[in-house]
Structure formats: structure tokens, C-alpha cells
Design a protein around this motif. Structure first.
Motif, PDB file in Angstrom:
ATOM      1  N   LEU A 129      27.210   6.770   1.764  1.00  0.00           N
ATOM      2  CA  LEU A 129      27.969   5.933   0.836  1.00  0.00           C
ATOM      3  C   LEU A 129      29.393   6.437   0.680  1.00  0.00           C
ATOM      4  O   LEU A 129      30.339   5.649   0.578  1.00  0.00           O
ATOM      5  CB  LEU A 129      27.271   5.903  -0.527  1.00  0.00           C
ATOM      6  CG  LEU A 129      25.946   5.133  -0.583  1.00  0.00           C
ATOM      7  CD1 LEU A 129      25.276   5.340  -1.929  1.00  0.00           C
ATOM      8  CD2 LEU A 129      26.171   3.652  -0.327  1.00  0.00           C
ATOM      9  N   ALA A 132      31.285   5.098   3.434  1.00  0.00           N
ATOM     10  CA  ALA A 132      31.375   3.648   3.522  1.00  0.00           C
ATOM     11  C   ALA A 132      32.715   3.125   3.034  1.00  0.00           C
ATOM     12  O   ALA A 132      33.203   2.095   3.516  1.00  0.00           O
ATOM     13  CB  ALA A 132      30.247   3.003   2.705  1.00  0.00           C
ATOM     14  N   GLY A 133      33.328   3.852   2.099  1.00  0.00           N
ATOM     15  CA  GLY A 133      34.613   3.402   1.568  1.00  0.00           C
ATOM     16  C   GLY A 133      35.793   3.800   2.417  1.00  0.00           C
ATOM     17  O   GLY A 133      36.928   3.538   2.053  1.00  0.00           O
ATOM     18  N   MET A 264      35.125   2.319  -4.096  1.00  0.00           N
ATOM     19  CA  MET A 264      34.041   2.308  -5.077  1.00  0.00           C
ATOM     20  C   MET A 264      32.792   2.993  -4.523  1.00  0.00           C
ATOM     21  O   MET A 264      32.120   3.761  -5.225  1.00  0.00           O
ATOM     22  CB  MET A 264      33.698   0.867  -5.449  1.00  0.00           C
ATOM     23  CG  MET A 264      32.545   0.749  -6.456  1.00  0.00           C
ATOM     24  SD  MET A 264      31.991  -0.946  -6.691  1.00  0.00           S
ATOM     25  CE  MET A 264      31.172  -1.246  -5.120  1.00  0.00           C
ATOM     26  N   TRP A 265      32.458   2.725  -3.235  1.00  0.00           N
ATOM     27  CA  TRP A 265      31.251   3.292  -2.660  1.00  0.00           C
ATOM     28  C   TRP A 265      31.339   4.809  -2.546  1.00  0.00           C
ATOM     29  O   TRP A 265      30.320   5.501  -2.559  1.00  0.00           O
ATOM     30  CB  TRP A 265      30.969   2.670  -1.299  1.00  0.00           C
ATOM     31  CG  TRP A 265      30.479   1.255  -1.412  1.00  0.00           C
ATOM     32  CD1 TRP A 265      31.124   0.131  -1.014  1.00  0.00           C
ATOM     33  CD2 TRP A 265      29.247   0.827  -1.996  1.00  0.00           C
ATOM     34  NE1 TRP A 265      30.377  -0.979  -1.316  1.00  0.00           N
ATOM     35  CE2 TRP A 265      29.212  -0.582  -1.919  1.00  0.00           C
ATOM     36  CE3 TRP A 265      28.167   1.498  -2.580  1.00  0.00           C
ATOM     37  CZ2 TRP A 265      28.136  -1.332  -2.391  1.00  0.00           C
ATOM     38  CZ3 TRP A 265      27.102   0.753  -3.053  1.00  0.00           C
ATOM     39  CH2 TRP A 265      27.092  -0.646  -2.961  1.00  0.00           C
ATOM     40  N   GLN A 266      32.555   5.329  -2.420  1.00  0.00           N
ATOM     41  CA  GLN A 266      32.711   6.781  -2.373  1.00  0.00           C
ATOM     42  C   GLN A 266      32.381   7.413  -3.727  1.00  0.00           C
ATOM     43  O   GLN A 266      31.785   8.483  -3.790  1.00  0.00           O
ATOM     44  CB  GLN A 266      34.121   7.152  -1.915  1.00  0.00           C
ATOM     45  CG  GLN A 266      34.340   6.841  -0.433  1.00  0.00           C
ATOM     46  CD  GLN A 266      35.769   7.060  -0.016  1.00  0.00           C
ATOM     47  OE1 GLN A 266      36.704   6.551  -0.638  1.00  0.00           O
ATOM     48  NE2 GLN A 266      35.957   7.817   1.052  1.00  0.00           N
ATOM     49  N   VAL A 268      30.296   6.063  -5.920  1.00  0.00           N
ATOM     50  CA  VAL A 268      28.837   5.941  -6.029  1.00  0.00           C
ATOM     51  C   VAL A 268      28.153   7.012  -5.189  1.00  0.00           C
ATOM     52  O   VAL A 268      27.177   7.642  -5.612  1.00  0.00           O
ATOM     53  CB  VAL A 268      28.384   4.534  -5.589  1.00  0.00           C
ATOM     54  CG1 VAL A 268      26.859   4.435  -5.558  1.00  0.00           C
ATOM     55  CG2 VAL A 268      28.960   3.475  -6.518  1.00  0.00           C
ATOM     56  N   GLY A 269      28.684   7.211  -3.979  1.00  0.00           N
ATOM     57  CA  GLY A 269      28.117   8.225  -3.093  1.00  0.00           C
ATOM     58  C   GLY A 269      28.170   9.614  -3.689  1.00  0.00           C
ATOM     59  O   GLY A 269      27.220  10.400  -3.561  1.00  0.00           O
TER      60      GLY A 269
END
Length: 297
Positions: A129, A132-133, A264-266, A268-269
Motif C-alpha cells: 500500500l 501504491a501511492g 493517501m494509500w501510503q 494507509v500503508g
């Protein structure tokens, strides 16, 4: 894990997380192989005249020098020099945690428990994740491969330390730094050229001097002394995954200092990585409590 070891682990995480931004500044001003030579020269000197030789076989000292000091940083410095983003380098390098646990299971026959597998699995998901960003960031293939090789070399060094047993880590770090400057200088002469070496050394900026001071004094002496002590006191499967917090700090530093923006995904990761680490560290205790509660009912 005792509170003092938790504090030591947090210091290592912050110091090494910031290290990638410092390396980026360094390779912008100093050729990467010359930077490696300077780093380990000032780790070894003048400390080697005051720190006693580690009370272990020379094969462990040479093994430590060849893996953690030389192999890891030849690959990492070159990867960042070739364009590997500092934040993502901090992320990919943490493959060492998985390499270390796997090698320890194969070589040292250390048990891998259910909570280790679950915690590392969550951490891997978090790292995916985190990556992913960064789809818009150009990642050179050679830089990525070199960073993985750096992670593997670090993992091999962790096993060397574990096999060495109880060793005074300051002695191991200082004496292990005697070997790397020579091959680093040979690589610099061969691939960077003696003229560039001399010109760089004669015109070092204050920022380059500060980079060398941080890499040698803080990242190496402080970071690896504390890391080695943690490895000697606890199972590899418990300590190695702690490094998965390093990319969280590394990505934040890269965002703040180098403007490598986080998606954002970073974020969350990063949270998933933290959950995975908590499972790895405290999973045995939690499972024991669940079993006790189940038996009580």
C-alpha cells in the motif's frame, strides 16, 4: 521486550529513516563510492586506536564488514545515485526483514510462529500500500534491483551477527569498518576516476562534511551498535521486522525535505505496517491471553 530496548529500537528507526535523505544529499555532491570510503574511514579512525578488537573470530568481523558495511552500501549508494527515490529506497530496503527471518529459519533453525507469519504478512500488505501511492514516481529498474541486493546483504550481516553470539557491538562496528574503505576507493578509482576523487576531496562543501559526519557517527556508530545489541538479546524474528517502521520515517522525511509527496494509500500503508509490527511483537502475549480466556470459559 524491556523498555530500554524499545527506546533503542525507536532511536534506530528514526536515525535510519532519516538516513536516506542524508544519503541523497551526499550522492548529489560526492561520488557514491567515494562517499562510502569516507563514511567507513571515519567510522574506523581514530576510534580503532581506542576501541579494543571484538572478542570473536576474525571470520565474523570480516563477514560483518563484507555484508553490512560493504555489500549493503555499495548497492544502496549506487541505487540512490542512479535515481532510486530516497523514500522508496527506504521502503524496498526493508525486504531485509523477510530475508533475515527466512535465512534464520534455514540456517539457524529458528522457529517461525503463527504471529510472526501474520505480523509479517500484514507488514508486507502495508508496504504494498505504501508503494501504491508512488505510481507517478519514476523508479529505475537497476536502482530497484540494487536496493534489493542491498537488503539481502544486510540480512546476511544480521545472521553473521547472530552467529557471532555475544559481542561488544562498538568494537564490531569500528573494527568492521577497517575493510570497506579499500574496496570503496578501488571502485571509486575504477568507475569514478582519480581526477574526480581528488577534485571532490579538495572542494568538499560544509553540507558534504555534515553528511559524512551523520553517516559515520550517527547512522553507523549509533545505529548499528544499538541494532546489533537488539539482535544479540532477542530472536531474529522479533527484531528484524522492527525495521519495517524505517520506511514510514523515510517517506515522511522525503516528503518534508525532498518534497516526495505521500499519497493517501501510503498513509494507509504506514498504519497497516504499524499493525503488523504490533502483531509480531505482542502476538504471542495476545494469543496466550486468548487461550487462557478460552480455557477459563
Amino acid at each position: 521486550m524491556p523498555f530500554k530496548d524499545v527506546v533503542a529500537a525507536l532511536i534506530v528507526i528514526v536515525v535510519w529513516g532519516a538516513n536516506f535523505v542524508v544519503i541523497k544529499f551526499g550522492v548529489d555532491e560526492v561520488p557514491p563510492m567515494l562517499l562510502g570510503a569516507l563514511r567507513f574511514f571515519f567510522v574506523a579512525f581514530p576510534a580503532v586506536f581506542f576501541v579494543p578488537r571484538p572478542a570473536v573470530s576474525w571470520r565474523y568481523v570480516v563477514g560483518y564488514a563484507a555484508t553490512i558495511s560493504l555489500g549493503q552500501f555499495v548497492c544502496l549508494f549506487l541505487a540512490i545515485y542512479l535515481g532510486m527515490p530516497a523514500g522508496l529506497a527506504s521502503l524496498v530496503l526493508q525486504a531485509q526483514a523477510f530475508f533475515t527471518v527466512a535465512i534464520a529459519a534455514l540456517v539457524l533453525h529458528e522457529a517461525i510462529r503463527l504471529h510472526h507469519v501474520l505480523g509479517i504478512g500484514l507488514a508486507i500488505a502495508g508496504l504494498v500500500l505504501l508503494d501504491a501511492g508512488a505510481d507517478s514516481t519514476v523508479v529505475p529498474l537497476l536502482g530497484f534491483v540494487l536496493t534489493l541486493l542491498s537488503a539481502f546483504s544486510w540480512a546476511c550481516g544480521n545472521i553473521v551477527l547472530k552467529c557471532a553470539g555475544q559481542v561488544r557491538m562498538l568494537s564490531m562496528v569500528v573494527w568492521g569498518a577497517l575493510l570497506p574503505p579499500i574496496p570503496f576507493l578501488l571502485l571509486s578509482v575504477t568507475f569514478e576516476g582519480s581526477d574526480l576523487m581528488l577534485d571532490t576531496l579538495l572542494n568538499l562543501s560544509w553540507r558534504a562534511i555534515a553528511v559524512v559526519a551523520y553517516l559515520s557517527g550517527v547512522a553507523t556508530l549509533v545505529g548499528y551498535v544499538l541494532w546489533g545489541r537488539l539482535l544479540s538479546r532477542h530472536p531474529v524474528a522479533r527484531i528484524a521486522p522492527l525495521s519495517l517502521l524505517i520506511p514510514v520515517v523515510g517517506l515522511l522525511c522525503a516528503d518534508w525535505v525532498l518534497d516526495e509527496k505521500l499519497g493517501m494509500w501510503q498513509w494507509v500503508g504506514g498504519a497497516v505496517v504499524l499493525i503488523g509490527l504490533a502483531v509480531n511483537l505482542f502476538g504471542a502475549r495476545w494469543l496466550s491471553r486468548l487461550r487462557n480466556q478460552a480455557q477459563a470459559t
